[in-house]
Design a protein around this motif. Structure first.
Motif, short mmCIF file in Angstrom:
data_model
loop_
_atom_site.label_atom_id
_atom_site.label_comp_id
_atom_site.label_asym_id
_atom_site.label_seq_id
_atom_site.Cartn_x
_atom_site.Cartn_y
_atom_site.Cartn_z
N UNK A 263 19.04 0.45 -22.45
CA UNK A 263 17.70 1.02 -22.20
C UNK A 263 17.70 1.83 -20.90
N UNK A 264 18.41 1.34 -19.87
CA UNK A 264 18.49 2.09 -18.60
C UNK A 264 19.18 3.43 -18.83
N UNK A 265 20.27 3.39 -19.61
CA UNK A 265 21.04 4.61 -19.88
C UNK A 265 20.18 5.61 -20.64
N UNK A 266 19.43 5.09 -21.60
CA UNK A 266 18.56 5.94 -22.43
C UNK A 266 17.43 6.55 -21.58
N UNK A 267 16.88 5.74 -20.66
CA UNK A 267 15.79 6.23 -19.81
C UNK A 267 16.28 7.40 -18.94
N UNK A 268 17.50 7.27 -18.43
CA UNK A 268 18.06 8.35 -17.61
C UNK A 268 18.24 9.60 -18.47
N UNK A 269 18.76 9.39 -19.68
CA UNK A 269 19.01 10.54 -20.57
C UNK A 269 17.69 11.28 -20.87
N UNK A 270 16.65 10.50 -21.15
CA UNK A 270 15.34 11.11 -21.47
C UNK A 270 14.81 11.93 -20.29
N UNK A 271 15.21 11.56 -19.07
CA UNK A 271 14.74 12.28 -17.88
C UNK A 271 15.72 13.38 -17.46
N UNK A 272 16.73 13.67 -18.31
CA UNK A 272 17.70 14.73 -17.99
C UNK A 272 18.66 14.29 -16.89
N UNK A 273 18.97 12.98 -16.84
CA UNK A 273 19.88 12.47 -15.81
C UNK A 273 20.96 11.59 -16.45
N UNK A 274 21.93 11.21 -15.59
CA UNK A 274 23.02 10.33 -16.07
C UNK A 274 23.33 9.29 -15.01
N UNK A 275 23.62 8.07 -15.44
CA UNK A 275 24.09 7.04 -14.51
C UNK A 275 25.56 7.24 -14.22
N UNK A 276 25.93 7.19 -12.97
CA UNK A 276 27.35 7.19 -12.57
C UNK A 276 27.53 6.12 -11.49
N UNK A 277 28.68 5.46 -11.47
CA UNK A 277 28.96 4.54 -10.37
C UNK A 277 29.53 5.38 -9.22
N UNK A 278 28.69 5.62 -8.23
CA UNK A 278 29.06 6.55 -7.16
C UNK A 278 29.52 5.79 -5.92
N UNK A 279 30.74 6.10 -5.49
CA UNK A 279 31.23 5.62 -4.19
C UNK A 279 30.88 6.69 -3.17
N UNK A 280 30.31 6.26 -2.05
CA UNK A 280 29.90 7.24 -1.04
C UNK A 280 30.40 6.80 0.32
N UNK A 281 30.92 7.76 1.06
CA UNK A 281 31.40 7.50 2.42
C UNK A 281 30.78 8.55 3.31
N UNK A 282 30.21 8.13 4.42
CA UNK A 282 29.56 9.11 5.30
C UNK A 282 29.60 8.62 6.74
N UNK A 283 29.23 9.49 7.66
CA UNK A 283 29.19 9.15 9.09
C UNK A 283 27.74 8.91 9.50
N UNK A 284 27.49 7.83 10.22
CA UNK A 284 26.16 7.58 10.74
C UNK A 284 26.33 7.20 12.21
N UNK A 285 25.76 7.98 13.12
CA UNK A 285 25.96 7.76 14.56
C UNK A 285 27.45 7.61 14.88
N UNK A 286 28.25 8.49 14.32
CA UNK A 286 29.70 8.48 14.56
C UNK A 286 30.43 7.25 14.04
N UNK A 287 29.78 6.51 13.16
CA UNK A 287 30.44 5.34 12.57
C UNK A 287 30.54 5.59 11.06
N UNK A 288 31.72 5.32 10.49
CA UNK A 288 31.89 5.53 9.05
C UNK A 288 31.23 4.40 8.27
N UNK A 289 30.54 4.76 7.23
CA UNK A 289 29.88 3.78 6.37
C UNK A 289 30.28 4.05 4.92
#
Ligand code: HSE
Length: 350
Positions: A263-289
């Motif tokens: 149902x979650x996957x279908x709801x995303x599809x109906x809204x023109x979106x897709x679920x992906x398992x996203x790994x994210x790495x970024x800098x916050x106050x010069x610290x990697x998160x």
């Protein structure tokens, strides 16, 4: 002029055999193009046994023994009067063989990173370069190993730990060397991306996971995939190697995909979106998160169109904006190629 670069393979499973097949098929081409011939002088595998010939082992005979009985004592060297040494354990092979580079591709405990961490330390301690493809040792001990390699004047490479042979780390370190990378977002786990793609076609979560296991994408314990541990380990590597972080896997804000329903996957599809398992790495106050979480992406997002077991990574940079790399994240030849890319870099830089 062609130089010979000698290798000791610690482990001779899928990746080792994939590398041997590539070297067998492309040895002459590599010698022509780059003036280097990689010669496997030693193989030491806990289950298959070990062989050492300082003048080089025959790759076809090695592969043949692995295929026929899985035992290296069945290795039959086609060249006359060649009697390789047998019975050396991994540490003796690393310390006493005449290899230039140790290729660490043994089975590794992901909790402790052992015995791979000790193998890599032994390689550096005996003045040898090291290449590995298991993420555990890099996720757990990157800084210590990198400092040790630098102190010994040897090189440490591990491209295969993230997206197998798709050059994720090399792209950031070499081709994007003049850019600041402020963020990395990626699909770093093929199993979960495969499951989500199948669910979009209406297949249940359980059936999609079973299929991913059957196709060989999933880890031995698929919890590592579906709960995001595998992607978190890879995010830690990218944070620590590319953003100067000092993260542990437990520091990653992590949610897997096991809570997502059709149902979650279908709801995303109906809204023109897709679920992906996203790994994210970024800098916050010069610290990697780092974080790993299911994310709804608009179809226009470069990662939204990445389907099946394929991996992808988008680097956000100061000079180029977003740069996206898409490619395989696992496989025999693909991970064997990761080792080859690292070896060619070692030959160029050593
Ligand atoms: N289980 C992993 C995946 C294999 O699905 O991506 C590669 O690390």
């Amino acid at each position: 002029m062609t130089i010979t670069h000698k290798l000791a393979l610690i482990g001779f499973g899928t990746v080792g055999q994939g590398l041997a097949e590539i070297l067998l098929a492309k040895g002459d081409e590599l010698a022509d193009r780059y003036g280097v011939r990689f010669q496997v002088v030693a193989v030491s595998d806990l289950l298959k046994g070990s062989l050492y010939d300082p003048a080089g082992l025959d790759l076809a005979a090695l592969l043949d023994a692995a295929r026929r009985t899985g035992k290296l004592h069945d290795y039959a060297d086609p060249r006359p009067a060649r009697e390789p040494q047998s019975g050396w354990d991994s540490l003796r092979t690393i310390r006493e063989s005449n290899a230039d580079t140790v290729v660490e591709i043994s089975w590794t405990d992901v909790q402790t990173g052992q015995p791979a961490i000790d193998h890599v330390k032994a390689a550096f301690g005996s003045g040898k370069h090291a290449v590995l493809t298991n993420k555990g040792p890099v996720a757990l001990a990157y800084r210590e190993l990198d400092e040790l390699a630098a102190a010994q004047g040897v090189l440490f490479r591990f491209e295969g730990t993230v997206m197998s042979g798709t050059p994720t780390i090399r792209l950031a370190r070499s081709a994007l060397a003049g850019c600041q990378i402020s963020q990395m977002q990626g699909i770093l786990n093929g199993t979960t991306n495969y499951i989500l793609t199948q669910m979009e076609g209406g297949q249940s979560y359980a059936d999609s996971l079973a299929e991913a296991q059957r196709l060989g994408y999933a880890e031995a314990d698929p919890t590592a995939d579906v709960e995001g541990w595998d992607a978190a380990g890879k995010a830690v590597i990218l944070a620590n190697v590319l953003m100067g972080g000092d993260l542990r896997v437990a520091d990653v804000d992590r949610t897997g995909i096991s809570g997502l329903s059709l149902a979650d996957v279908e709801a995303a599809r109906a809204a023109g979106e897709r679920w992906k398992l996203i790994a994210r790495v970024w800098q916050e106050d010069n610290v990697a998160r780092a974080s790993v979480r299911p994310t709804r992406l608009p179809l226009s997002h470069p990662l939204a169109g990445v389907s099946g077991a394929v991996n992808a990574c988008t680097y956000t940079t100061d000079l180029l904006g977003d740069v996206t790399l898409i490619g395989p994240g696992a496989g025999r030849t693909e991970t064997g190629y990761a080792v080859l890319g690292d070896l060619l870099e070692i030959v160029r830089e050593a």
